[in-house]
Design an enzyme around this catalytic site. Structure first.
Site, PDB file in Angstrom:
ATOM      1  N   THR A 176      -5.323  13.464   5.591  1.00 31.99           N
ATOM      2  CA  THR A 176      -3.785  13.775   5.914  1.00 31.99           C
ATOM      3  C   THR A 176      -3.567  15.008   6.766  1.00 31.99           C
ATOM      4  OG1 THR A 176      -3.191  12.498   3.871  1.00 31.99           O
ATOM      5  CG2 THR A 176      -1.454  13.377   5.253  1.00 31.99           C
ATOM      6  N   SER A 214      -7.546   5.770   3.732  1.00 30.21           N
ATOM      7  CA  SER A 214      -7.403   4.859   2.316  1.00 30.21           C
ATOM      8  C   SER A 214      -7.870   3.483   2.909  1.00 30.21           C
ATOM      9  CB  SER A 214      -5.896   4.646   2.004  1.00 30.21           C
ATOM     10  OG  SER A 214      -5.802   5.811   1.084  1.00 30.21           O
ATOM     11  N   LYS A 232       0.912  -1.181   0.087  1.00 29.68           N
ATOM     12  CA  LYS A 232       0.042  -0.043  -0.059  1.00 29.68           C
ATOM     13  C   LYS A 232       0.689   1.205   0.008  1.00 29.68           C
ATOM     14  CE  LYS A 232      -4.025   2.278   0.378  1.00 29.68           C
ATOM     15  NZ  LYS A 232      -3.783   2.735  -0.648  1.00 29.68           N
ATOM     16  N   LYS A 258       5.570   2.218  -2.524  1.00 29.99           N
ATOM     17  CA  LYS A 258       5.542   3.594  -3.102  1.00 29.99           C
ATOM     18  C   LYS A 258       5.942   3.411  -4.676  1.00 29.99           C
ATOM     19  CE  LYS A 258       4.962   7.953  -1.481  1.00 29.99           C
ATOM     20  NZ  LYS A 258       4.228   8.052  -0.095  1.00 29.99           N
ATOM     21  N   LYS A 302       4.817   2.879   8.566  1.00 33.15           N
ATOM     22  CA  LYS A 302       3.172   3.638   8.849  1.00 33.15           C
ATOM     23  C   LYS A 302       1.977   2.786   9.050  1.00 33.15           C
ATOM     24  CE  LYS A 302       3.402   7.254   6.060  1.00 33.15           C
ATOM     25  NZ  LYS A 302       2.986   8.232   5.129  1.00 33.15           N
TER      26      LYS A 302
HETATM   27  N1  GLU Z   1       0.805   9.008  -0.126  1.00 29.19           N
HETATM   28  C1  GLU Z   1       0.292   8.987   1.383  1.00 29.19           C
HETATM   29  C2  GLU Z   1       1.218   8.693   2.254  1.00 29.19           C
HETATM   30  O1  GLU Z   1       2.416   9.084   1.921  1.00 29.19           O
HETATM   31  C3  GLU Z   1      -0.932   8.043   1.364  1.00 29.19           C
HETATM   32  C4  GLU Z   1      -0.828   6.752   0.858  1.00 29.19           C
HETATM   33  C5  GLU Z   1      -2.284   5.851   0.791  1.00 29.19           C
HETATM   34  O2  GLU Z   1      -3.078   6.287   1.077  1.00 29.19           O
HETATM   35  O3  GLU Z   1      -1.918   4.638   0.330  1.00 29.19           O
HETATM   36  O4  GLU Z   1       1.076   8.102   3.354  1.00 29.19           O
END
Ligand code: GLU
Length: 417
Positions: free
Chosen positions: A191, A350, A67, A103, A91
């Site tokens: 966020t 998410s 994810k 990512k 995370k």
């Molecule tokens: N890009 C966001 C982060 O760095 C969200 C990632 C997501 O929702 O999967 O946490």
């Protein structure tokens, strides 16, 4: 090695030592499982074909499907994406989500392209990734330079290239979609709101009345602008915002709604209410109570850490403070709420979107935000208590908690073969 990956690995090594994480787990986690690079051609509006380079780094999936977001930015490179993917593993584990970490990104500047070029770049990228993403395997989301619209195109491309019989149950292939096409209410603000929810917990512990405090924010994109809106609703004053154009400073507080509209129309801080912009140094040396870096990584190095005049830094961005700056801030008594905690609101919501897609359900916004609040404040207190117990920084405590979770799962499952 790019600074971000090295910085993340340094903290990871420290945390593994303190938490007594076994050598095998350390070996498995110190590099991503899969590193995918695709080069794909896209037709420009002029008719010319251009080649783009895209990445997807799948760091770890012991806790669940990979994810993490997709970034469209001219600085995207392999090591940056590796660092960001590892942060996602940590995370998700810290927030107790059944997800691993990944990512990705494409190296280009969205500002140089029309809407129709953006659509073709996005669709070709998803096509090039093929079965390397999927709702039960790897679930992308927005990040810098990507939006709900990008996610809508991604989902649509993925569904159209999948068998028609299963199409309707694949909406969860990406999260952060717009609400109409299967996104969740509350994802857009998640966020930024999450960052402020963490600050609110910190404030309670320090008898800090946020309505009397001043804030400075670097970056006014998805994270910075929503954080500012929540602060505004709490009566707090945002006195400075910095972006690539410079630093906007208004000592009585910046009108947030007007600034949001201005950025939407003009794309930068320039020409806002006739204000002269100050420099980047003016931003980092500004006297205020709280700083929220919500732009790129590596923004606060030794120099910025020495000039900072705030009490607390809450990391809306991923990896904005490097290792040396971290040590200086600690020595100077400036508190830090680390990225994998502070900005986890995005991936937490998410997860809620993914759950709703699996059951074809739609939750009310207040329900989503309440659940986000429960989850992120719980993580905040776990990290806080652990940092006191082990006498380590909140960043190290957050890494330790995340790694311990993963370590336990590996230990109970065993390692194949
Ligand atoms: N890009 C966001 C982060 O760095 C969200 C990632 C997501 O929702 O999967 O946490």
């Amino acid at each position: 090695m790019d600074k971000l990956f090295k910085n993340v690995i340094n903290i990871f090594n420290e945390a593994c030592k303190t938490a007594d994480i076994g050598k095998t787990i350390h070996t498995i986690l110190k590099q991503p499982k899969n590193e995918l690079i695709v080069n794909f051609p896209v037709r420009m509006d002029s008719g010319e074909m251009k080649l783009f380079k895209g990445y997807r780094i799948q760091h770890n999936n012991i806790l669940g499907p990979y994810k993490g977001g997709f970034r469209f930015h001219p600085q995207v490179n392999l090591d940056e994406v590796k660092g960001l993917a590892m942060l996602m593993t940590l995370k998700c584990s810290l927030a107790d989500l059944p997800f691993g970490g990944a990512k990705g990104g494409v190296k280009f500047n969205p500002k140089d392209h029309s809407e129709s070029e953006m659509e073709r770049i996005t669709r070709r990228f998803v096509h090039a990734l093929g079965n390397n993403i999927g709702p039960n395997f790897d679930i992308p989301a927005p990040d810098m330079g990507t939006s709900a619209q990008t996610m809508n195109w991604m989902m649509d491309t993925y569904l159209n290239t999948s068998g028609s019989l299963e199409r309707q149950c694949l909406k969860g292939v990406v999260t952060g979609k717009s609400v109409k096409v299967g996104g969740t209410k509350g994802r857009a603000q998640a966020t930024g709101y999450g960052v402020v929810m963490c600050i609110e917990e910190w404030a309670k512990q320090h008898n800090y009345d946020l309505s009397q405090k001043t804030f400075i924010i670097q970056g006014f994109g998805k994270v910075g602008s929503w954080a500012a809106k929540r602060l505004d609703s709490l009566g707090a004053k945002v006195i400075a915002v910095n972006d690539c154009a410079g630093t906007l400073y208004m000592k009585d507080g910046i009108p947030i709604r007007q600034l949001t509209e201005h950025i939407q129309n003009k794309g930068s801080l320039e020409d806002f209410m006739g204000q002269e912009l100050l420099s980047r140094e003016d931003f980092f040396s500004m006297k205020a109570d709280v700083m929220i870096p919500a732009a790129l990584e590596n923004q606060i190095g030794e120099e910025e850490a020495r000039m900072a005049q705030v009490e607390l830094i809450a990391e809306g961005a991923n990896g904005p403070i490097n290792n040396k700056a971290d040590a200086i801030l600690e020595e100077r008594g400036i508190a830090v709420i680390p990225d994998i905690l502070a900005n986890s609101g995005g991936v937490i919501v998410s997860y809620f979107e993914w759950l709703q897609n699996r059951s074809n359900d739609y939750w009310h916004e207040h329900h989503v935000l309440e659940k986000l609040h429960d989850k992120i404040t719980q993580a905040y207190h776990i990290v806080h208590d652990l940092s006191i117990e082990l006498n380590v920084s909140k960043r190290e405590a957050a890494y330790i908690r995340a790694l311990k979770n993963i370590d336990e799962v590996y230990t109970e499952r065993g390692i194949f073969p």
